[in-house]
Structure formats: C-alpha cells, structure tokens
Design a protein around this motif. Structure first.
Motif, PDB file in Angstrom:
ATOM      1  N   MET A   1      57.718 -57.586  -0.023  1.00  0.00           N
ATOM      2  CA  MET A   1      59.185 -57.630   0.012  1.00  0.00           C
ATOM      3  C   MET A   1      59.791 -56.283  -0.367  1.00  0.00           C
ATOM      4  SD  MET A   1      60.310 -61.355  -1.519  1.00  0.00           S
ATOM      5  CE  MET A   1      59.682 -60.955  -3.159  1.00  0.00           C
ATOM      6  N   GLU A   2      59.236 -55.670  -1.386  1.00  0.00           N
ATOM      7  CA  GLU A   2      59.748 -54.376  -1.833  1.00  0.00           C
ATOM      8  C   GLU A   2      59.584 -53.324  -0.733  1.00  0.00           C
ATOM      9  OE1 GLU A   2      61.541 -54.411  -4.465  1.00  0.00           O
ATOM     10  OE2 GLU A   2      60.368 -54.295  -6.299  1.00  0.00           O
TER      11      GLU A   2
ATOM     12  N   MET B   1      70.867 -51.102  -2.803  1.00  0.00           N
ATOM     13  CA  MET B   1      69.926 -50.028  -3.069  1.00  0.00           C
ATOM     14  C   MET B   1      68.525 -50.565  -2.831  1.00  0.00           C
ATOM     15  SD  MET B   1      69.527 -47.694  -6.523  1.00  0.00           S
ATOM     16  CE  MET B   1      68.402 -46.288  -6.564  1.00  0.00           C
ATOM     17  N   ALA B   2      67.640 -49.740  -2.337  1.00  0.00           N
ATOM     18  CA  ALA B   2      66.247 -50.125  -2.139  1.00  0.00           C
ATOM     19  C   ALA B   2      65.376 -49.248  -3.041  1.00  0.00           C
ATOM     20  CB  ALA B   2      65.845 -49.967  -0.674  1.00  0.00           C
ATOM     21  N   PRO B   3      64.215 -49.781  -3.475  1.00  0.00           N
ATOM     22  CA  PRO B   3      63.606 -51.084  -3.201  1.00  0.00           C
ATOM     23  C   PRO B   3      64.440 -52.264  -3.713  1.00  0.00           C
ATOM     24  CG  PRO B   3      61.982 -49.565  -4.109  1.00  0.00           C
ATOM     25  CD  PRO B   3      63.336 -48.950  -4.322  1.00  0.00           C
ATOM     26  N   LEU B   4      63.990 -53.461  -3.362  1.00  0.00           N
ATOM     27  CA  LEU B   4      64.761 -54.677  -3.533  1.00  0.00           C
ATOM     28  C   LEU B   4      65.169 -54.944  -4.980  1.00  0.00           C
ATOM     29  CD1 LEU B   4      65.851 -57.116  -1.962  1.00  0.00           C
ATOM     30  CD2 LEU B   4      63.676 -58.287  -2.399  1.00  0.00           C
ATOM     31  N   HIS B   5      64.316 -54.572  -5.945  1.00  0.00           N
ATOM     32  CA  HIS B   5      64.653 -54.883  -7.339  1.00  0.00           C
ATOM     33  C   HIS B   5      65.931 -54.165  -7.778  1.00  0.00           C
ATOM     34  CE1 HIS B   5      61.692 -51.462  -7.591  1.00  0.00           C
ATOM     35  NE2 HIS B   5      62.636 -50.967  -8.370  1.00  0.00           N
ATOM     36  N   HIS B   6      66.194 -52.988  -7.231  1.00  0.00           N
ATOM     37  CA  HIS B   6      67.426 -52.276  -7.572  1.00  0.00           C
ATOM     38  C   HIS B   6      68.653 -52.974  -6.975  1.00  0.00           C
ATOM     39  CE1 HIS B   6      65.362 -49.158  -9.569  1.00  0.00           C
ATOM     40  NE2 HIS B   6      64.893 -48.532  -8.508  1.00  0.00           N
ATOM     41  N   HIS B   7      68.474 -53.630  -5.831  1.00  0.00           N
ATOM     42  CA  HIS B   7      69.572 -54.378  -5.208  1.00  0.00           C
ATOM     43  C   HIS B   7      70.069 -55.472  -6.154  1.00  0.00           C
ATOM     44  CE1 HIS B   7      71.833 -56.685  -2.210  1.00  0.00           C
ATOM     45  NE2 HIS B   7      71.138 -57.758  -2.579  1.00  0.00           N
TER      46      HIS B   7
ATOM     47  N   GLN C   1      66.074 -50.764   4.962  1.00  0.00           N
ATOM     48  CA  GLN C   1      67.187 -49.933   4.496  1.00  0.00           C
ATOM     49  C   GLN C   1      67.221 -48.601   5.234  1.00  0.00           C
ATOM     50  OE1 GLN C   1      69.639 -50.861   2.668  1.00  0.00           O
ATOM     51  NE2 GLN C   1      69.969 -49.629   0.834  1.00  0.00           N
ATOM     52  N   VAL C   2      66.071 -47.958   5.319  1.00  0.00           N
ATOM     53  CA  VAL C   2      65.991 -46.654   5.994  1.00  0.00           C
ATOM     54  C   VAL C   2      66.295 -46.800   7.478  1.00  0.00           C
ATOM     55  CG1 VAL C   2      64.453 -44.757   6.637  1.00  0.00           C
ATOM     56  CG2 VAL C   2      64.375 -45.696   4.325  1.00  0.00           C
TER      57      VAL C   2
ATOM     58  N   LYS D   1      74.688 -47.799   8.228  1.00  0.00           N
ATOM     59  CA  LYS D   1      75.033 -48.788   7.209  1.00  0.00           C
ATOM     60  C   LYS D   1      73.775 -49.216   6.453  1.00  0.00           C
ATOM     61  CE  LYS D   1      78.948 -50.651   9.836  1.00  0.00           C
ATOM     62  NZ  LYS D   1      79.534 -51.870  10.449  1.00  0.00           N
ATOM     63  N   ARG D   2      73.980 -49.636   5.207  1.00  0.00           N
ATOM     64  CA  ARG D   2      72.877 -50.102   4.377  1.00  0.00           C
ATOM     65  C   ARG D   2      72.864 -51.628   4.323  1.00  0.00           C
ATOM     66  NH1 ARG D   2      74.628 -45.354   1.884  1.00  0.00           N
ATOM     67  NH2 ARG D   2      72.938 -43.848   1.420  1.00  0.00           N
ATOM     68  N   ILE D   3      71.680 -52.202   4.347  1.00  0.00           N
ATOM     69  CA  ILE D   3      71.541 -53.652   4.237  1.00  0.00           C
ATOM     70  C   ILE D   3      71.637 -54.080   2.777  1.00  0.00           C
ATOM     71  CG2 ILE D   3      69.997 -55.610   4.640  1.00  0.00           C
ATOM     72  CD1 ILE D   3      68.777 -54.047   6.951  1.00  0.00           C
ATOM     73  N   PHE D   4      70.984 -53.323   1.917  1.00  0.00           N
ATOM     74  CA  PHE D   4      70.958 -53.625   0.488  1.00  0.00           C
ATOM     75  C   PHE D   4      71.813 -52.610  -0.276  1.00  0.00           C
ATOM     76  CE2 PHE D   4      66.835 -54.699   2.402  1.00  0.00           C
ATOM     77  CZ  PHE D   4      66.812 -56.067   2.199  1.00  0.00           C
TER      78      PHE D   4
END
Length: 360
Positions: free
Chosen positions: A299-300, A321-327, A307-308, A316-319
């Motif tokens: 997932m991360e 911030m990536a990796p997911l834990h920062h989101h 995102q990239v 545009k960004r999906i999250f």
C-alpha cells in the motif's frame, strides 16, 4: 560456530544433542539476536548522538515531525549485526541457502549504509544517487536470482505457486530470474518507503519474517511439504535460524524505535531487511503470499506510485502526502494511531497468508 561446537561436545555429553534440532536453534537464534540488540543498542545510540548522525526532517511534511530532527539514525546497522552474529552462531554454515540470505541482506544493508553515510555524515543531501542505488540493488538481486535458478534441483523450485489453489503452480523457466529480481529489489524499496514513522516498518517486518519462517520450515521438511502440498526443497529449512535471528533483532530494535523513537532505522536497515523478506519469500516459493502478508508495504509503495503518476499526468495529487502514512497524519490522525492501525492490518494479512498453507 556454536552449532559445530555443540556437535563436538555431543560425543561426550548426550544432552548437547538438543542443538541438532532446527527449532531449538531457531529459538536460540531469536534470543541471541534479541540480547545482542539490547546489549549494543544504548551504546550505538550514544555513538550516533555523539557524532551528530541525526535524522533530517522535511519542512513540507507533518509539523509533528519537526521535533524528530536530530534523532540518531542508521540504527538499522544494529539489527543487521545482530542477525549476522546470531545466524553465524547457530546455523549450519555448510548450508548454501544460509549464506545466500545472509549475503543478500548484508549487501543491501551496505548499499543503504553508503546512502546514509553520504547524507548524514558527509552532509550530501542527495546521498547515493538513485541511479547508483538502483544499479547496485540490481547487481545483488540478479546475482541471487541466477544462483537460485542455476542451483535449482527440480522444476518445482522455479515454479510460481498460486496460493489457495490446489496443485496449481506455473512453471516459470527462465522467467524465474526476473521474478526473483523484482521480488528482492521491490521488497527492499517497499520497506524503505514504509520506514517513516516510529516502529511502523520494523514490526510488520518481524511479523512477516516470522510467518515466512513457517513456510520455510515446511518447505524444508519432506513430510510437512508433502502433507501441505508445497514443493519440498532440501536444505532450505536451515534458513529458519536466520528467520529467528531476524525476528529477535527486529524486536530488539523495536525496543528503541517504539514511539517516541530513540533511534531510526535508516536505509541501512530498511533496504537490508526488505531484501531479506524478498529472498525468504523466493526460497519458500511464496512470492504471492508475500504480497498479501506485506500488504502494508504494498500500500505504501502503490501510494507513492499513484501520487507521482497523477501529479505528472494531471498536475493533481491523490493523497495529501505520500507515502500513505503521511496522508493519514495530515488528515489529523496522531502518529501512534497510524502506527498501531497499520500493525493491526499486518497481523490480519499475515494470518490470511498463513491460511494459504491449508486452504487449497
């Protein structure tokens, strides 16, 4: 080394025969690595602090991370040292699989060490260039793949097992080499991407390594392999000692890495431990199960790729911030909540992966 010593003493004292049992030596490997981590951890942290080898924190990330700046890093070296010593002490050093997993793990650890050293000691913000890092990862990954391919004794050792399906294995032939390469290199980088919060990467690594130990033990035991309908690979069971050492060293590191962390793993630990999971999955012929059990790592990694890709294609960004834990952090989740929930997810996924041994 101690394994051979016990074998010599067995001629005079029959009690030493217990050291011939693989499960007993795996337990000793776990405890040895754990004790080494406990013993050397405080000294390593003091040395890293003394030499000001501290974490660099991005100012565009969660504001709660700013307080982590300067926390000693490269602590993953402790884990690799403990794994190496415990494995060399209790494993049969005449076993080629033991040397392969140990060699791959330490080689990726060296790559991570060079990257950390350039960034943290030489103050080169870029560290080891992405091209150089990927090149050396590729060299080690391909070398391991070639060794396993040309050292295979039967087609089952180079077939892709489909979990939860009875008697379904896809003969890979020469394609075994690129698959093994991608599993090792991909797993190494996936763990590295996950290592962004206190204890977030190390406990899932321990859990997955422990589960892979079960698969490897079964694959190396003719009776169990036949009963569970998985390929029997003579000699691979000895790698369980390495798995035990990895679990013990990981738990020892978690003692110091738990929130709030006294030390961070760094690339030296993340790349080495990630590669270890990859090569273990290949030896057990459970590459697809690794995808399941290591779902947090997947997932991360996917979050970064999405995102990239999204930003390059649409701007545009999906999250957030990536990796997911920062989101999730930027959504307002406290760091301990993110960590523990990712741990819980890993426990569930590991159990699902282990179930594949019987559900066919």
């Amino acid at each position: 080394m101690l394994y051979y010593l016990a074998g010599l003493l067995d001629d005079w004292f029959s009690a030493f025969n217990v050291f011939q049992y693989l499960t007993f030596r795996a337990i000793l490997g776990t405890l040895t690595a754990l004790l080494i981590s406990f013993a050397l951890g405080p000294t390593l942290i003091r040395r890293l602090t003394l030499h000001q080898i501290g974490q660099q924190v991005r100012d565009d990330g969660p504001q709660s991370h700013l307080s982590k700046a300067g926390t000693p890093t490269m602590g993953g070296a402790l884990t690799l040292i403990a794994v190496a010593i415990a494995t060399l002490a209790w494993a049969d050093l005449g076993n080629r699989y033991v040397w392969l997993v140990l060699g791959v793990t330490l080689a990726f650890g060296v790559i991570g060490f060079v990257d950390d050293y350039k960034k943290l000691t030489l103050r080169n913000s870029k560290g080891l260039s992405a091209r150089a890092k990927y090149f050396w990862q590729s060299v080690v990954g391909l070398a391991a793949a070639l060794i396993l391919y040309y050292g295979a004794d039967n087609p089952a050792q180079t077939s892709l097992l489909i979990p939860y399906a009875k008697d379904l294995a896809i003969p890979l032939g020469i394609m075994f080499i690129p698959l093994t390469y991608f599993v090792i290199v991909g797993s190494s980088n996936a763990v590295n991407l996950t290592d962004g919060l206190d204890g977030l990467a190390i406990l899932p690594t321990v859990l997955v390594a422990g589960a892979l130990a079960v698969f490897i033990y079964a694959a190396g035991h003719a009776v169990f392999a036949n009963y569970l309908q998985i390929p029997y690979i003579a000699g691979v069971g000895e790698v369980v000692v390495f798995c035990g050492a990895l679990v013990g060293a990981g738990l020892g590191f978690l003692w110091f890495n738990a929130y709030p962390a006294q030390v961070f793993m760094g690339d030296v630990g993340a790349l080495g431990l990630g590669a270890a999971l990859g090569i273990l999955a290949v030896l057990a012929r459970q590459e697809l199960v690794l995808l399941i059990m290591g779902g947090v790592f997947v997932m991360e990694t996917v979050s970064v790729m999405l995102q990239v890709g999204s930003f390059k294609l649409t701007g545009k960004r999906i999250f957030r911030m990536a990796p997911l834990h920062h989101h999730f952090e930027l959504k307002g989740w406290p760091e301990p909540r993110v960590i523990v929930r990712f741990w819980i997810i890993t426990v569930i996924l590991v159990l699902i992966g282990l179930a594949s041994l019987k559900i066919r």
